[in-house]
Scaffold this motif. Sequence first.
Motif, PDB file in Angstrom:
ATOM      1  N   PHE A  85       0.626  -1.379   0.012  1.00  0.00           N
ATOM      2  CA  PHE A  85       0.180  -0.040  -0.143  1.00  0.00           C
ATOM      3  C   PHE A  85       0.814   1.258   0.007  1.00  0.00           C
ATOM      4  O   PHE A  85       0.515   2.428  -0.489  1.00  0.00           O
ATOM      5  N   THR A  86       2.037   1.192   0.622  1.00  0.00           N
ATOM      6  CA  THR A  86       2.702   2.297   0.711  1.00  0.00           C
ATOM      7  C   THR A  86       3.359   2.682  -0.736  1.00  0.00           C
ATOM      8  O   THR A  86       3.484   3.893  -1.175  1.00  0.00           O
ATOM      9  N   ALA A  87       3.725   1.740  -1.555  1.00  0.00           N
ATOM     10  CA  ALA A  87       4.165   1.684  -3.055  1.00  0.00           C
ATOM     11  C   ALA A  87       3.022   2.238  -3.859  1.00  0.00           C
ATOM     12  O   ALA A  87       3.270   3.070  -4.671  1.00  0.00           O
ATOM     13  N   LEU A  88       1.697   1.587  -3.463  1.00  0.00           N
ATOM     14  CA  LEU A  88       0.553   2.257  -4.120  1.00  0.00           C
ATOM     15  C   LEU A  88       0.437   3.794  -4.229  1.00  0.00           C
ATOM     16  O   LEU A  88       0.208   4.306  -5.143  1.00  0.00           O
ATOM     17  N   LYS A  89       0.659   3.899  -2.883  1.00  0.00           N
ATOM     18  CA  LYS A  89       0.132   5.428  -2.585  1.00  0.00           C
ATOM     19  C   LYS A  89       1.369   6.324  -3.294  1.00  0.00           C
ATOM     20  O   LYS A  89       1.098   7.223  -3.794  1.00  0.00           O
ATOM     21  N   GLN A  90       2.557   5.814  -3.181  1.00  0.00           N
ATOM     22  CA  GLN A  90       3.695   6.490  -3.956  1.00  0.00           C
ATOM     23  C   GLN A  90       3.567   6.668  -5.153  1.00  0.00           C
ATOM     24  O   GLN A  90       3.627   7.766  -5.892  1.00  0.00           O
ATOM     25  N   TYR A  91       3.085   5.586  -6.028  1.00  0.00           N
ATOM     26  CA  TYR A  91       2.658   5.474  -7.371  1.00  0.00           C
ATOM     27  C   TYR A  91       1.740   6.536  -7.919  1.00  0.00           C
ATOM     28  O   TYR A  91       1.860   7.270  -8.920  1.00  0.00           O
ATOM     29  N   SER A  92       0.510   6.593  -6.863  1.00  0.00           N
ATOM     30  CA  SER A  92      -0.490   7.341  -7.169  1.00  0.00           C
ATOM     31  C   SER A  92      -0.243   8.712  -7.034  1.00  0.00           C
ATOM     32  O   SER A  92      -0.516   9.646  -8.024  1.00  0.00           O
ATOM     33  N   ASP A  93       0.760   9.120  -6.333  1.00  0.00           N
ATOM     34  CA  ASP A  93       1.243  10.523  -6.239  1.00  0.00           C
ATOM     35  C   ASP A  93       1.970  10.944  -7.361  1.00  0.00           C
ATOM     36  O   ASP A  93       1.939  11.996  -7.859  1.00  0.00           O
ATOM     37  N   LYS A  95      -7.397   4.470   4.084  1.00  0.00           N
ATOM     38  CA  LYS A  95      -8.268   3.836   4.907  1.00  0.00           C
ATOM     39  C   LYS A  95      -7.369   2.536   5.591  1.00  0.00           C
ATOM     40  O   LYS A  95      -7.620   2.135   6.616  1.00  0.00           O
ATOM     41  N   HIS A  96      -6.313   1.978   4.476  1.00  0.00           N
ATOM     42  CA  HIS A  96      -5.692   0.798   5.334  1.00  0.00           C
ATOM     43  C   HIS A  96      -4.941   1.300   6.228  1.00  0.00           C
ATOM     44  O   HIS A  96      -4.530   0.367   7.377  1.00  0.00           O
ATOM     45  N   GLU A  97      -4.057   2.565   6.260  1.00  0.00           N
ATOM     46  CA  GLU A  97      -3.127   2.928   7.204  1.00  0.00           C
ATOM     47  C   GLU A  97      -4.183   3.202   8.549  1.00  0.00           C
ATOM     48  O   GLU A  97      -3.446   2.982   9.600  1.00  0.00           O
ATOM     49  N   LEU A  98      -5.221   3.967   8.258  1.00  0.00           N
ATOM     50  CA  LEU A  98      -6.113   3.868   9.526  1.00  0.00           C
ATOM     51  C   LEU A  98      -6.551   2.632  10.307  1.00  0.00           C
ATOM     52  O   LEU A  98      -6.332   2.436  11.453  1.00  0.00           O
ATOM     53  N   MET A  99      -6.768   1.460   9.461  1.00  0.00           N
ATOM     54  CA  MET A  99      -7.120   0.413   9.820  1.00  0.00           C
ATOM     55  C   MET A  99      -5.847  -0.294  10.782  1.00  0.00           C
ATOM     56  O   MET A  99      -5.961  -1.069  11.733  1.00  0.00           O
ATOM     57  N   GLN A 100      -4.643  -0.255   9.999  1.00  0.00           N
ATOM     58  CA  GLN A 100      -3.538  -0.787  10.515  1.00  0.00           C
ATOM     59  C   GLN A 100      -3.121  -0.154  11.839  1.00  0.00           C
ATOM     60  O   GLN A 100      -2.730  -0.918  12.762  1.00  0.00           O
ATOM     61  N   TYR A 101      -3.342   1.431  11.786  1.00  0.00           N
ATOM     62  CA  TYR A 101      -2.974   1.827  13.113  1.00  0.00           C
ATOM     63  C   TYR A 101      -4.004   1.581  14.180  1.00  0.00           C
ATOM     64  O   TYR A 101      -3.424   1.419  15.390  1.00  0.00           O
ATOM     65  N   GLU A 102      -5.288   1.281  13.902  1.00  0.00           N
ATOM     66  CA  GLU A 102      -6.208   0.732  15.202  1.00  0.00           C
ATOM     67  C   GLU A 102      -5.732  -0.667  15.573  1.00  0.00           C
ATOM     68  O   GLU A 102      -5.887  -1.040  16.651  1.00  0.00           O
ATOM     69  N   LEU A 103      -5.233  -1.434  14.660  1.00  0.00           N
ATOM     70  CA  LEU A 103      -5.047  -2.697  14.987  1.00  0.00           C
ATOM     71  C   LEU A 103      -3.780  -2.548  15.924  1.00  0.00           C
ATOM     72  O   LEU A 103      -3.446  -3.184  16.972  1.00  0.00           O
ATOM     73  N   GLU A 104      -2.860  -1.914  15.587  1.00  0.00           N
ATOM     74  CA  GLU A 104      -1.388  -1.498  16.512  1.00  0.00           C
ATOM     75  C   GLU A 104      -1.909  -1.143  17.733  1.00  0.00           C
ATOM     76  O   GLU A 104      -1.188  -1.423  18.746  1.00  0.00           O
ATOM     77  N   MET A 105      -2.781  -0.154  17.938  1.00  0.00           N
ATOM     78  CA  MET A 105      -3.109   0.448  19.100  1.00  0.00           C
ATOM     79  C   MET A 105      -3.758  -0.576  20.114  1.00  0.00           C
ATOM     80  O   MET A 105      -3.733  -0.374  21.308  1.00  0.00           O
ATOM     81  N   ALA A 106      -4.702  -1.330  19.258  1.00  0.00           N
ATOM     82  CA  ALA A 106      -5.434  -2.388  20.003  1.00  0.00           C
ATOM     83  C   ALA A 106      -4.371  -3.306  20.555  1.00  0.00           C
ATOM     84  O   ALA A 106      -4.441  -3.906  21.892  1.00  0.00           O
ATOM     85  N   SER A 107      -3.405  -3.789  19.718  1.00  0.00           N
ATOM     86  CA  SER A 107      -2.258  -4.790  20.301  1.00  0.00           C
ATOM     87  C   SER A 107      -1.459  -4.098  21.340  1.00  0.00           C
ATOM     88  O   SER A 107      -1.088  -4.805  22.302  1.00  0.00           O
ATOM     89  N   GLN A 108      -1.236  -2.587  21.139  1.00  0.00           N
ATOM     90  CA  GLN A 108      -0.246  -2.214  22.610  1.00  0.00           C
ATOM     91  C   GLN A 108      -1.142  -2.039  23.673  1.00  0.00           C
ATOM     92  O   GLN A 108      -0.469  -2.232  24.687  1.00  0.00           O
ATOM     93  N   ASP A 109      -2.360  -1.822  23.632  1.00  0.00           N
ATOM     94  CA  ASP A 109      -3.273  -1.818  24.684  1.00  0.00           C
ATOM     95  C   ASP A 109      -3.384  -3.170  25.270  1.00  0.00           C
ATOM     96  O   ASP A 109      -3.384  -3.400  26.583  1.00  0.00           O
ATOM     97  N   LEU A 110      -3.522  -4.292  24.753  1.00  0.00           N
ATOM     98  CA  LEU A 110      -3.554  -5.365  25.251  1.00  0.00           C
ATOM     99  C   LEU A 110      -2.222  -5.918  25.897  1.00  0.00           C
ATOM    100  O   LEU A 110      -2.012  -6.515  27.048  1.00  0.00           O
ATOM    101  N   ALA A 111      -1.125  -5.447  25.522  1.00  0.00           N
ATOM    102  CA  ALA A 111       0.343  -5.728  25.841  1.00  0.00           C
ATOM    103  C   ALA A 111       0.547  -5.090  27.053  1.00  0.00           C
ATOM    104  O   ALA A 111       0.984  -5.550  28.175  1.00  0.00           O
ATOM    105  N   TYR A 112      -0.019  -3.965  27.217  1.00  0.00           N
ATOM    106  CA  TYR A 112      -0.087  -3.193  28.454  1.00  0.00           C
ATOM    107  C   TYR A 112      -1.023  -3.731  29.663  1.00  0.00           C
ATOM    108  O   TYR A 112      -0.397  -3.712  30.838  1.00  0.00           O
ATOM    109  N   LYS A 113      -2.134  -4.382  29.347  1.00  0.00           N
ATOM    110  CA  LYS A 113      -2.764  -4.976  30.221  1.00  0.00           C
ATOM    111  C   LYS A 113      -2.334  -6.266  30.635  1.00  0.00           C
ATOM    112  O   LYS A 113      -2.265  -6.469  32.035  1.00  0.00           O
ATOM    113  N   LYS A 114      -1.554  -6.934  29.762  1.00  0.00           N
ATOM    114  CA  LYS A 114      -0.799  -7.991  30.376  1.00  0.00           C
ATOM    115  C   LYS A 114       0.347  -7.559  31.221  1.00  0.00           C
ATOM    116  O   LYS A 114       0.572  -8.533  32.051  1.00  0.00           O
TER     117      LYS A 114
END
Length: 471
Positions: A241-249, A341-360
């Motif tokens: 997706f990073t490469a696709l975004k760069q190509y689009s630009d 949109k993919h960046e946003l979903m990836q960010y939300e996944l990373e935030m959820a994983s980070q929150d889980l790691a903190y709880k553990k």
Amino acid sequence: MRGNEGRLTPSLQSHPQPRGEVPINYCRSSETTSSKSNQIICPQNTGFIYIYKLTFNFCHELINFMVERGTSLLKKMEISVAEAEKRTGKNTVNMQETYTVYLIEIRPAESVTEGGTPAAPDTLWRRYSEFELLRTYLLVTYPYIIIPPLPEKRAEFVWHKLSADNLDPDFVERRRVGLENFLLRVASHHVLSNDKIFFLFLTEEKGWREAVLDTGFQDKVDSRLKSVSAMLRVKNPDKRFTALKQYSDELNTVVSQLLRVRARVADRLYGVYKVHGNYGRVFSEWSAIEREMGDGLQSAGHHMDTYAASIDDILEEEEHYADQLKEYLFYTDAVRSVCKKHELMQYELEMASQDLAYKKQQKEELVTGTVRVFSLKGMTSKLFGSETQEQRESRLSAIEQSIEEGVEAVMEKNTECRDFVSAAWEDIERFKEQKDKDLREALISYAIMQISMCKKGIQVWSNAKDCFNKM
């Protein structure tokens, strides 16, 4: 002649396009005529796109054989934006305004038998703002799909003789063709064509806006700040997706430069052609003082006048090639939208994983009694004493419950992200194939038009030479 696929739009190549693809149907405004009783033929020999609106003497059917049979709404109905009309009325703040509305016509694809009369189409009027609302709804509802763009709201990359007024008849006509192309793109897509709101847009003039707002899609619109935050803070972006975004630009930059060059060339070409009109004037004046040479000079002058006047039609046709390039300029924004949109979903996944790691980590600290990092709770325990066993067990139970919820959240986000990538990449591959074919054929057709223009110039000067030879 009756078929099942919608509208006939032949291109240079006769083989069908891949699923979900429909060719751009640009046609010169001077050759376009609309009528509810008759469909007027309008052949545009661009090499890339022809539009045929056939009369009763030829054919009653409009078939888009470029769409794979059985994959889209175009199998069931014909769709067109037949005409545009200027109107005056009051806007939302009760002020008088002039605007343009566009007539959408639809009819069943199998409504006419061999030799029969076409059924009267169902019609409704739409404003450009309603097309915008439809596209925004599609963007939010189908974030994994590269949504076809709308034609420009105001003229861009214009040369000095071209009006930038959005109510100019030539601009309105090009926009009408672009809006029809947008509808055909959506109607040919195997997912978008099945959307209920899109179908209502084509069939229900009243109540459609309320229906689309009732979907609540506006509540799902991602805030700009949230998208920017995701772009800057995501730790493990997908390289594809990073490469696709760069190509689009980069594609956006290249097409923009191409359109600017074309506008500059059009300016200079217009001047060169019009200056040839001076030859006509001079030859005409010269012929008045000559006896034996007069007829030849007069004829040569007429050829020069014809040559000078031909540039208006040439540049008008060029505008439609420019509109084809503009469509892909605007497509780059749709591609970037999928990437964001993919960046946003990836960010939300990373935030959820980070929150889980903190709880553990909290659970481990509570069980072992060791604190890895400085915390207010650790300082409180040292100052006021440790908590009781009952308090600790209660906290542990709450943390374990929170961890279970965190695991479910991570799994859900992970599944959403994986499904998004799968669906998005399938549509991206479809778009790439469409883009390569469309742009290749558009550039070939543009080259063919330039060759034809040069041949006409050679013919004019050959005719002038014959006139001179006869003097």
